[in-house]
Design an enzyme around this catalytic site. Structure first.
Site, PDB file in Angstrom:
ATOM      1  N   HIS A 160       0.803  -1.229   0.000  1.00  0.00           N
ATOM      2  CA  HIS A 160       0.000   0.000   0.000  1.00  0.00           C
ATOM      3  C   HIS A 160       0.834   1.277   0.000  1.00  0.00           C
ATOM      4  O   HIS A 160       0.297   2.377  -0.105  1.00  0.00           O
ATOM      5  CB  HIS A 160      -0.935   0.048   1.219  1.00  0.00           C
ATOM      6  CG  HIS A 160      -0.241   0.384   2.501  1.00  0.00           C
ATOM      7  ND1 HIS A 160       0.402  -0.544   3.255  1.00  0.00           N
ATOM      8  CD2 HIS A 160      -0.072   1.565   3.145  1.00  0.00           C
ATOM      9  CE1 HIS A 160       0.923   0.035   4.325  1.00  0.00           C
ATOM     10  NE2 HIS A 160       0.665   1.321   4.275  1.00  0.00           N
TER      11      HIS A 160
HETATM   12  C1  UD1 Z   1      -2.062   5.979   5.316  1.00  0.00           C
HETATM   13  C2  UD1 Z   1      -0.786   6.559   5.925  1.00  0.00           C
HETATM   14  C3  UD1 Z   1       0.303   5.501   5.906  1.00  0.00           C
HETATM   15  C4  UD1 Z   1      -0.153   4.214   6.557  1.00  0.00           C
HETATM   16  C5  UD1 Z   1      -1.476   3.758   5.957  1.00  0.00           C
HETATM   17  C6  UD1 Z   1      -1.982   2.569   6.728  1.00  0.00           C
HETATM   18  C7  UD1 Z   1      -0.431   8.978   5.576  1.00  0.00           C
HETATM   19  C8  UD1 Z   1       0.289   9.998   4.802  1.00  0.00           C
HETATM   20  N1  UD1 Z   1      -0.314   7.706   5.159  1.00  0.00           N
HETATM   21  O1  UD1 Z   1      -1.785   5.670   3.966  1.00  0.00           O
HETATM   22  O2  UD1 Z   1       1.450   5.985   6.587  1.00  0.00           O
HETATM   23  O3  UD1 Z   1       0.826   3.241   6.360  1.00  0.00           O
HETATM   24  O4  UD1 Z   1      -2.434   4.805   6.026  1.00  0.00           O
HETATM   25  O5  UD1 Z   1      -2.902   1.831   6.006  1.00  0.00           O
HETATM   26  O6  UD1 Z   1      -1.090   9.295   6.540  1.00  0.00           O
HETATM   27  N2  UD1 Z   1      -9.079   4.807   0.900  1.00  0.00           N
HETATM   28  C9  UD1 Z   1     -10.308   4.210   0.828  1.00  0.00           C
HETATM   29  N3  UD1 Z   1     -10.935   3.896   2.001  1.00  0.00           N
HETATM   30  C10 UD1 Z   1     -10.433   4.156   3.229  1.00  0.00           C
HETATM   31  C11 UD1 Z   1      -9.185   4.782   3.292  1.00  0.00           C
HETATM   32  C12 UD1 Z   1      -8.510   5.102   2.124  1.00  0.00           C
HETATM   33  O7  UD1 Z   1     -10.815   3.952  -0.247  1.00  0.00           O
HETATM   34  O8  UD1 Z   1     -11.063   3.825   4.247  1.00  0.00           O
HETATM   35  C13 UD1 Z   1      -8.368   5.111  -0.367  1.00  0.00           C
HETATM   36  C14 UD1 Z   1      -8.694   6.504  -0.908  1.00  0.00           C
HETATM   37  O9  UD1 Z   1      -8.704   6.410  -2.291  1.00  0.00           O
HETATM   38  C15 UD1 Z   1      -7.481   7.309  -0.460  1.00  0.00           C
HETATM   39  C16 UD1 Z   1      -6.356   6.300  -0.501  1.00  0.00           C
HETATM   40  O10 UD1 Z   1      -6.959   5.058  -0.116  1.00  0.00           O
HETATM   41  O11 UD1 Z   1      -7.251   8.419  -1.279  1.00  0.00           O
HETATM   42  C17 UD1 Z   1      -5.207   6.617   0.410  1.00  0.00           C
HETATM   43  O12 UD1 Z   1      -5.658   6.803   1.763  1.00  0.00           O
HETATM   44  P1  UD1 Z   1      -4.801   7.732   2.775  1.00  0.00           P
HETATM   45  O13 UD1 Z   1      -5.367   7.630   4.136  1.00  0.00           O
HETATM   46  O14 UD1 Z   1      -4.579   9.075   2.196  1.00  0.00           O
HETATM   47  O15 UD1 Z   1      -3.376   7.044   2.743  1.00  0.00           O
HETATM   48  P2  UD1 Z   1      -2.956   5.526   2.903  1.00  0.00           P
HETATM   49  O16 UD1 Z   1      -2.293   5.111   1.642  1.00  0.00           O
HETATM   50  O17 UD1 Z   1      -4.072   4.727   3.427  1.00  0.00           O
HETATM   51  N1  UDP Z   2      -3.810  -5.317   8.900  1.00  0.00           N
HETATM   52  C1  UDP Z   2      -5.121  -5.781   9.057  1.00  0.00           C
HETATM   53  N2  UDP Z   2      -5.792  -6.198   7.944  1.00  0.00           N
HETATM   54  C2  UDP Z   2      -5.248  -6.180   6.693  1.00  0.00           C
HETATM   55  C3  UDP Z   2      -3.919  -5.697   6.564  1.00  0.00           C
HETATM   56  C4  UDP Z   2      -3.240  -5.262   7.672  1.00  0.00           C
HETATM   57  O1  UDP Z   2      -5.626  -5.831  10.177  1.00  0.00           O
HETATM   58  O2  UDP Z   2      -5.923  -6.570   5.743  1.00  0.00           O
HETATM   59  C5  UDP Z   2      -3.090  -4.858  10.097  1.00  0.00           C
HETATM   60  C6  UDP Z   2      -1.735  -5.495  10.287  1.00  0.00           C
HETATM   61  O3  UDP Z   2      -1.876  -6.728  10.969  1.00  0.00           O
HETATM   62  C7  UDP Z   2      -0.987  -4.453  11.081  1.00  0.00           C
HETATM   63  C8  UDP Z   2      -1.562  -3.142  10.551  1.00  0.00           C
HETATM   64  O4  UDP Z   2      -2.797  -3.485   9.925  1.00  0.00           O
HETATM   65  O5  UDP Z   2      -1.256  -4.553  12.448  1.00  0.00           O
HETATM   66  C9  UDP Z   2      -0.631  -2.537   9.570  1.00  0.00           C
HETATM   67  O6  UDP Z   2      -1.279  -1.512   8.906  1.00  0.00           O
HETATM   68  P1  UDP Z   2      -0.853  -1.029   7.449  1.00  0.00           P
HETATM   69  O7  UDP Z   2      -0.074  -2.083   6.749  1.00  0.00           O
HETATM   70  O8  UDP Z   2      -2.080  -0.521   6.804  1.00  0.00           O
HETATM   71  O9  UDP Z   2       0.033   0.262   7.767  1.00  0.00           O
HETATM   72  P2  UDP Z   2       1.533   0.517   8.264  1.00  0.00           P
HETATM   73  O10 UDP Z   2       1.838  -0.392   9.399  1.00  0.00           O
HETATM   74  O11 UDP Z   2       2.431   0.314   7.086  1.00  0.00           O
HETATM   75  O12 UDP Z   2       1.509   1.958   8.639  1.00  0.00           O
END
Ligand code: UD1
Ligand code: UDP
Length: 375
Positions: free
Chosen positions: A215
């Site tokens: 992601h």
């Molecule tokens: C965010 C964090 C990242 C973290 C990740 C965990 C920042 C800058 N990034 O990244 O550090 O590792 O969360 O998962 O804060 N979207 C949906 N549904 C949701 C959420 C997101 O469809 O519930 C889609 C939207 O298109 C959105 C994109 O995902 O634009 C990115 O979501 P965003 O929260 O901006 O960043 P992440 O890539 O999730």
């Molecule tokens: N995780 C989850 N379901 C999923 C993928 C990840 O519960 O389908 C959990 C995972 O076990 C971990 C956390 O989400 O505890 C990690 O989040 P993510 O990879 O989104 O973000 P990051 O740790 O890179 O910020």
């Protein structure tokens, strides 16, 4: 003491469960926790599922900011958090990790002279192209209490000028830093035995599989990198089944970056099982039953280690240097040859020793105790 905890993204919701559990079990007479959800993540399987499954108290506020550009999303959060802080007048604000929700909380609280407590402080990739690196550095430098999960994180703070001398009453100008273990290790220990209860939800191959998550924006938003990662997954799938719980960001970007036709061949590959994001117990269950984990996630590479699984890290660097130094995880970036060869090597010859380097599973309790003593 009233604490406001700010969460927004999936991993922060999961982390918050360890802190809320420590309050409930040990400090319910001393700490009142008000949870604020910024609304950064909002899909049912990226947010709500964790509250129900992990028994996290419902947020008193949901700021419903949703997705958006960095400035737009962060600004909305700051504006709405100010109002919450004015109303709640907390003794401190608890922030996790390095997302935009973390940054917004740090800016809003520090400008209102509310002490900031940063959980997962000191982690560095030394790459400011990562939005997370900017968020975590800025948050650390306005914090009053900084809790680092690793020795490396603690040393990074010392190298940035933080004093190792503990103040009786720390402030943003004279903060305290601690190396206290990882709150996610607390959670993995606590939930690991409960994870088997979700077994019937998964139709798993008998002989093990490779679990994969992707992601990171540097991968999803870059055509060449995403293609190389998926080429590697396809190559590995010729000898091992892959399970890929797909982050919504990656789901959105796959057809755009890989092209509709290629994305479809991946989706239709019988050895690549793409599923919706799973619950935390679901994820622990998949991690426990996998033979290898391929990931660009910060949290998942550590959970691999906690559950004694090797990890191929789909990034050019990691904040969790320790798991690479001991040989149980390998940095393979988006390099096809490296990813495939390291995956084969780990599958043929899995590492056996996983020394304890992330604390004793009581990090959250230590944090609560320290907050009560210092603030
Ligand atoms: C965010 C964090 C990242 C973290 C990740 C965990 C920042 C800058 N990034 O990244 O550090 O590792 O969360 O998962 O804060 N979207 C949906 N549904 C949701 C959420 C997101 O469809 O519930 C889609 C939207 O298109 C959105 C994109 O995902 O634009 C990115 O979501 P965003 O929260 O901006 O960043 P992440 O890539 O999730
Ligand atoms: N995780 C989850 N379901 C999923 C993928 C990840 O519960 O389908 C959990 C995972 O076990 C971990 C956390 O989400 O505890 C990690 O989040 P993510 O990879 O989104 O973000 P990051 O740790 O890179 O910020």
């Amino acid at each position: 003491m009233k604490l406001v905890t700010i969460i927004g993204a999936r991993p922060q919701i999961i982390k918050a469960s360890a802190f809320s559990r420590a309050i409930k079990n040990h400090y319910s007479d001393k700490i009142e926790e008000v949870i604020v959800h910024t609304g950064q993540h909002y899909d049912e399987n990226m947010s709500e599922v964790f509250f129900t499954e992990l028994n996290i108290p419902a947020p008193k506020y949901n700021l419903a900011v949703g997705s958006g550009k960095h400035g737009e999303q962060t600004a909305k959060m700051i504006e709405r958090l100010e109002e919450v802080f004015e109303k709640e007048q907390p003794a401190a604000v608890i922030l996790y990790g390095d997302t935009n929700s973390t940054l917004a909380g740090a800016v809003a609280a520090s400008k209102m002279l509310i002490p900031v407590v940063h959980i997962e402080a000191g982690l560095r990739s030394f790459d400011k192209a990562m939005p997370e690196e900017i968020n975590r550095i800025l948050c650390d430098h306005v914090s009053t209490l900084l809790f680092s999960p690793t020795r490396t994180g603690y040393e990074n703070l010392v190298n940035e000028g933080f004093s190792t001398q503990l103040q009786e009453k720390p402030t943003a100008n004279k903060p305290n830093i601690y190396h206290c273990g990882d709150i996610m290790y607390d959670n993995t220990l606590f939930f690991s035995s409960k994870a088997d209860s979700v077994a019937e939800k998964f139709d798993l191959p008998k002989e093990g599989f490779v679990l994969c998550t992707i992601h990171r924006n540097s991968n999803t938003d870059d055509k060449d990198r995403l293609k190389s990662i998926f080429d590697s997954i396809v190559a590995i799938s010729s000898f091992k089944k892959i399970i890929l719980p797909l982050h919504p960001r990656t789901k959105k970007m796959m057809p755009l970056m890989l092209g509709e036709a290629y994305a479809k061949t991946v989706e239709e590959n019988p050895n690549i099982q793409i599923i919706e994001p799973v619950s935390f117990l679901g994820m622990i269950y998949l991690e426990k039953n996998s033979d290898l984990i391929l990931t660009d996630s910060g949290g998942v590479q550590k959970e691999a280690y906690y559950l004694n699984k090797p990890a191929v890290i789909l990034r050019p660097q990691t904040e969790w240097k320790e798991i690479v130094d001991c040989g149980n995880a390998a940095i393979c970036d988006a390099d096809f040859d490296l990813i495939v060869s390291k995956a084969k090597q780990y599958l043929d010859c899995p590492p056996k020793e996983f020394p304890e380097i992330f604390g004793d599973g009581n990090a959250a309790k230590f944090m609560c105790k320290t907050i009560l003593e210092c603030l």
